[in-house]
Design a protein around this motif. Structure first.
Motif, PDB file in Angstrom:
ATOM      1  N   ALA A  32       0.850  -1.199   0.000  1.00 39.78           N
ATOM      2  CA  ALA A  32       0.000   0.000   0.000  1.00 39.78           C
ATOM      3  C   ALA A  32       0.878   1.239   0.000  1.00 39.78           C
ATOM      4  CB  ALA A  32      -0.900  -0.007   1.229  1.00 39.78           C
ATOM      5  N   PRO A  33       0.605   2.239  -0.880  1.00 44.22           N
ATOM      6  CA  PRO A  33       1.492   3.393  -1.005  1.00 44.22           C
ATOM      7  C   PRO A  33       1.351   4.416   0.115  1.00 44.22           C
ATOM      8  CG  PRO A  33      -0.337   3.587  -2.526  1.00 44.22           C
ATOM      9  CD  PRO A  33      -0.453   2.233  -1.893  1.00 44.22           C
ATOM     10  N   ARG A  34       0.195   4.486   0.764  1.00 43.94           N
ATOM     11  CA  ARG A  34      -0.020   5.511   1.786  1.00 43.94           C
ATOM     12  C   ARG A  34      -0.523   4.833   3.062  1.00 43.94           C
ATOM     13  NH1 ARG A  34      -0.504  10.741   0.255  1.00 43.94           N
ATOM     14  NH2 ARG A  34      -2.269  11.143   1.630  1.00 43.94           N
ATOM     15  N   VAL A  35       0.326   4.019   3.637  1.00 45.74           N
ATOM     16  CA  VAL A  35      -0.092   3.163   4.739  1.00 45.74           C
ATOM     17  C   VAL A  35      -0.067   3.930   6.060  1.00 45.74           C
ATOM     18  CG1 VAL A  35       0.669   1.068   3.606  1.00 45.74           C
ATOM     19  CG2 VAL A  35       2.285   2.354   5.012  1.00 45.74           C
ATOM     20  N   PRO A  36      -0.946   3.572   7.010  1.00 46.42           N
ATOM     21  CA  PRO A  36      -0.882   4.181   8.344  1.00 46.42           C
ATOM     22  C   PRO A  36       0.285   3.620   9.139  1.00 46.42           C
ATOM     23  CG  PRO A  36      -2.606   2.525   8.274  1.00 46.42           C
ATOM     24  CD  PRO A  36      -2.073   2.639   6.872  1.00 46.42           C
ATOM     25  N   THR A  37       0.876   4.457   9.952  1.00 50.15           N
ATOM     26  CA  THR A  37       1.998   4.047  10.790  1.00 50.15           C
ATOM     27  C   THR A  37       1.789   4.591  12.198  1.00 50.15           C
ATOM     28  OG1 THR A  37       3.229   5.977   9.981  1.00 50.15           O
ATOM     29  CG2 THR A  37       3.711   3.865   8.941  1.00 50.15           C
ATOM     30  N   ALA A  49       1.653   7.575  22.015  1.00 49.14           N
ATOM     31  CA  ALA A  49       1.668   6.824  20.763  1.00 49.14           C
ATOM     32  C   ALA A  49       0.425   7.179  19.972  1.00 49.14           C
ATOM     33  CB  ALA A  49       1.717   5.321  21.027  1.00 49.14           C
ATOM     34  N   GLY A  50       0.582   7.255  18.654  1.00 53.52           N
ATOM     35  CA  GLY A  50      -0.555   7.589  17.817  1.00 53.52           C
ATOM     36  C   GLY A  50      -0.450   6.973  16.441  1.00 53.52           C
ATOM     37  N   VAL A  51      -1.610   6.667  15.866  1.00 55.12           N
ATOM     38  CA  VAL A  51      -1.684   6.223  14.476  1.00 55.12           C
ATOM     39  C   VAL A  51      -1.824   7.471  13.609  1.00 55.12           C
ATOM     40  CG1 VAL A  51      -2.946   4.834  12.805  1.00 55.12           C
ATOM     41  CG2 VAL A  51      -2.783   4.071  15.180  1.00 55.12           C
ATOM     42  N   VAL A  52      -0.931   7.596  12.620  1.00 55.01           N
ATOM     43  CA  VAL A  52      -0.859   8.802  11.799  1.00 55.01           C
ATOM     44  C   VAL A  52      -0.960   8.399  10.333  1.00 55.01           C
ATOM     45  CG1 VAL A  52       0.542  10.824  11.210  1.00 55.01           C
ATOM     46  CG2 VAL A  52       0.609   9.893  13.539  1.00 55.01           C
ATOM     47  N   ASP A  53      -1.786   9.140   9.578  1.00 51.40           N
ATOM     48  CA  ASP A  53      -1.900   8.818   8.156  1.00 51.40           C
ATOM     49  C   ASP A  53      -0.854   9.573   7.351  1.00 51.40           C
ATOM     50  OD1 ASP A  53      -2.799  11.428   7.659  1.00 51.40           O
ATOM     51  OD2 ASP A  53      -4.897  10.850   7.410  1.00 51.40           O
ATOM     52  N   ALA A  54      -0.851   9.373   6.035  1.00 46.36           N
ATOM     53  CA  ALA A  54       0.194   9.926   5.176  1.00 46.36           C
ATOM     54  C   ALA A  54       0.126  11.440   5.051  1.00 46.36           C
ATOM     55  CB  ALA A  54       0.121   9.287   3.789  1.00 46.36           C
ATOM     56  N   ASP A  55      -0.971  12.058   5.499  1.00 49.24           N
ATOM     57  CA  ASP A  55      -1.103  13.512   5.470  1.00 49.24           C
ATOM     58  C   ASP A  55      -0.794  14.144   6.820  1.00 49.24           C
ATOM     59  OD1 ASP A  55      -1.969  13.624   2.727  1.00 49.24           O
ATOM     60  OD2 ASP A  55      -3.908  12.852   3.400  1.00 49.24           O
ATOM     61  N   GLY A  56      -0.310  13.358   7.761  1.00 48.37           N
ATOM     62  CA  GLY A  56       0.045  13.881   9.071  1.00 48.37           C
ATOM     63  C   GLY A  56      -1.116  13.979  10.041  1.00 48.37           C
ATOM     64  N   ALA A  57      -2.284  13.463   9.665  1.00 50.00           N
ATOM     65  CA  ALA A  57      -3.443  13.508  10.555  1.00 50.00           C
ATOM     66  C   ALA A  57      -3.379  12.358  11.557  1.00 50.00           C
ATOM     67  CB  ALA A  57      -4.734  13.423   9.749  1.00 50.00           C
ATOM     68  N   ILE A  58      -3.684  12.672  12.807  1.00 51.24           N
ATOM     69  CA  ILE A  58      -3.673  11.660  13.869  1.00 51.24           C
ATOM     70  C   ILE A  58      -5.037  10.984  13.904  1.00 51.24           C
ATOM     71  CG2 ILE A  58      -3.411  11.264  16.339  1.00 51.24           C
ATOM     72  CD1 ILE A  58      -1.710  13.866  16.388  1.00 51.24           C
ATOM     73  N   LEU A  59      -5.045   9.686  13.647  1.00 48.68           N
ATOM     74  CA  LEU A  59      -6.296   8.934  13.650  1.00 48.68           C
ATOM     75  C   LEU A  59      -6.708   8.540  15.062  1.00 48.68           C
ATOM     76  CD1 LEU A  59      -5.606   6.607  10.575  1.00 48.68           C
ATOM     77  CD2 LEU A  59      -6.541   8.933  10.625  1.00 48.68           C
ATOM     78  N   GLU A  60      -5.737   8.230  15.894  1.00 49.91           N
ATOM     79  CA  GLU A  60      -6.005   7.910  17.297  1.00 49.91           C
ATOM     80  C   GLU A  60      -4.697   8.009  18.058  1.00 49.91           C
ATOM     81  OE1 GLU A  60      -7.533   4.243  20.193  1.00 49.91           O
ATOM     82  OE2 GLU A  60      -7.643   4.026  18.013  1.00 49.91           O
ATOM     83  N   LYS A  61      -4.774   8.415  19.307  1.00 48.81           N
ATOM     84  CA  LYS A  61      -3.564   8.434  20.123  1.00 48.81           C
ATOM     85  C   LYS A  61      -3.868   7.910  21.520  1.00 48.81           C
ATOM     86  CE  LYS A  61      -3.980  13.252  21.672  1.00 48.81           C
ATOM     87  NZ  LYS A  61      -3.353  14.589  21.669  1.00 48.81           N
ATOM     88  N   VAL A  62      -2.861   7.322  22.137  1.00 51.79           N
ATOM     89  CA  VAL A  62      -2.939   6.823  23.505  1.00 51.79           C
ATOM     90  C   VAL A  62      -1.705   7.313  24.251  1.00 51.79           C
ATOM     91  CG1 VAL A  62      -4.344   4.814  22.988  1.00 51.79           C
ATOM     92  CG2 VAL A  62      -1.876   4.641  22.806  1.00 51.79           C
ATOM     93  N   ARG A  63      -1.845   7.409  25.559  1.00 51.67           N
ATOM     94  CA  ARG A  63      -0.744   7.975  26.354  1.00 51.67           C
ATOM     95  C   ARG A  63      -0.710   7.300  27.713  1.00 51.67           C
ATOM     96  NH1 ARG A  63      -1.466  14.147  27.215  1.00 51.67           N
ATOM     97  NH2 ARG A  63      -2.987  13.422  28.747  1.00 51.67           N
ATOM     98  N   THR A  64       0.489   7.112  28.237  1.00 48.14           N
ATOM     99  CA  THR A  64       0.666   6.558  29.569  1.00 48.14           C
ATOM    100  C   THR A  64       1.900   7.194  30.197  1.00 48.14           C
ATOM    101  OG1 THR A  64       0.777   4.498  30.837  1.00 48.14           O
ATOM    102  CG2 THR A  64       2.106   4.614  28.842  1.00 48.14           C
ATOM    103  N   GLU A  65       2.057   6.994  31.487  1.00 45.32           N
ATOM    104  CA  GLU A  65       3.221   7.540  32.169  1.00 45.32           C
ATOM    105  C   GLU A  65       4.470   6.745  31.804  1.00 45.32           C
ATOM    106  OE1 GLU A  65       2.441   7.524  36.320  1.00 45.32           O
ATOM    107  OE2 GLU A  65       0.921   9.114  36.219  1.00 45.32           O
TER     108      GLU A  65
END
Length: 373
Positions: A32-37, A49-65
């Protein structure tokens, strides 16, 4: 593990659980040419930590200490793995990028030294790649933040960019012609430890007079606490605000009071800004970039900090009046820049892996055809 989740968008695409899918199958998805990472930002107090698409948009993020630094590196790696696995339950993740607050080697595989974590020559990339079964990229957090600002933020369109991150200390990064300049050993951009005052304030690095002792969150708080501890008349407002508890004075409080017009807090931010401008002028003499991007938590003071920095920069710039001046801009992506940049850099690693894997398959097919002749 306590965890904070911010789900910006949840797509309907098939989720992939990394625990149950083999390495070969996962890697075959990299066509896939524009895969989420996934991007991960590791600091002294939190792991985001966050899932980011090829346009720099954050699809979801999680955070812990962040686990306590006295614990083994294995504990931090376990934390990272759990965050990635949690995100992979809902997203088809193809690579992981990590921005670490520390020195990362030129191969972007080992964390040579992390001041807030017990990492010393830690082979973080290989350890995590083995556990997650996807390509992993490791870089310094200032490098990943600078990359994000160049790709999606205040540095777009700039071919020579220097980023300054003002937090507890000062970090930095250099980008030229679309590439992060990491230096021979991977530790370029440690601008905070340039000496600006010989014999000055002692720095935790062991030297005296480092730039970050005069222009950083620590410097801002130190000056305010010294005035408050001395019961200075100019500090009465902030003393009253913290109920006399000098140790409760923080950078955000100083910024808040400065915005309300407190004269001492305004003056302290101006001093920090002036030292910032001095350091930027030195970097301009050495690197001659087209743009400086100012990020990190202290940059939230906006023009209370950046306006005096611009003034000091113009006064200190070598050859002033006879050379083009670099622009000084505030970062646009905020505290998520390091995470976004790490994810985007990981996407490049995934693409290189995809191309290399395709070439291996093509060679194997050629050998098989040759063998049948």
């Amino acid at each position: 593990m306590s965890m904070y989740r911010d789900r910006v968008h949840r797509g309907s695409a098939r989720a992939t659980v990394l625990r149950t899918v083999g390495t070969r199958e996962r890697r075959s998805l990299l066509t896939a040419p524009r895969v989420p990472t996934v991007g991960i930002d590791i600091g002294g107090t939190k792991v985001m930590a966050g899932v980011v698409d090829a346009d720099g948009a954050i699809l979801e993020k999680v955070r812990t200490e962040t686990p306590d630094k006295s614990k083994s590196p294995q504990v931090v790696e376990d934390t990272i793995t759990e965050l990635v696995l949690d995100l992979s339950d809902r997203h088809d993740v193809h690579a992981v990028g990590i921005g670490a607050a520390g020195w990362v080697d030129a191969d972007r595989s080992k964390v040579l030294f992390a001041p807030h974590l017990n990492w010393r020559n830690e082979p973080l990339r290989d350890r995590l790649a083995g556990r997650l079964a996807v390509p992993v990229m490791v870089d310094n957090d200032a490098n990943t933040a600078a990359w994000a600002e160049w790709r999606f933020g205040a540095g777009r369109g700039q071919d020579h960019l220097v980023m300054i991150t003002l937090g507890t200390g000062i970090g930095g990064a250099i980008l030229e012609d679309g590439a992060v300049k990491r230096g021979k050993y991977g530790v370029a951009g440690e601008f905070g430890h340039m000496q600006v005052v010989p014999g000055g304030h002692r720095c935790p690095c062991g030297n005296r007079g480092c730039w970050e002792q005069y222009s950083s969150g620590n410097a801002l708080v130190r000056e305010a606490r010294e005035l408050a501890a001395a019961d200075s008349p100019v500090a009465y407002n902030i003393i009253e605000r913290v109920g006399g508890r000098v140790g409760d004075i923080t950078g955000p409080l100083i910024t808040e009071l400065a915005r309300e017009g407190d004269a001492m807090c305004v003056e302290l931010l101006q001093e920090i800004g002036q030292w910032l401008g001095v350091g930027i002028a030195n970097l301009a003499a050495a690197l001659d970039p087209s743009c400086f991007v100012i990020g990190g938590g202290v940059s939230a003071a906006d023009d209370l900090l950046i306006a005096p920095a611009r003034d000091a920069f113009r006064r200190q710039l070598t050859g002033r009046g006879y050379r083009p001046e670099a622009t000084i801009a505030k970062a646009q992506l905020g505290p998520e820049a390091g995470m976004v940049g790490a994810a985007d850099l990981a996407r490049l690693v995934a693409r290189r892996f995809r191309r290399a894997n395709r070439r291996r398959v093509e060679r194997h097919e050629r050998y098989e055809r040759a063998g049948r002749r």
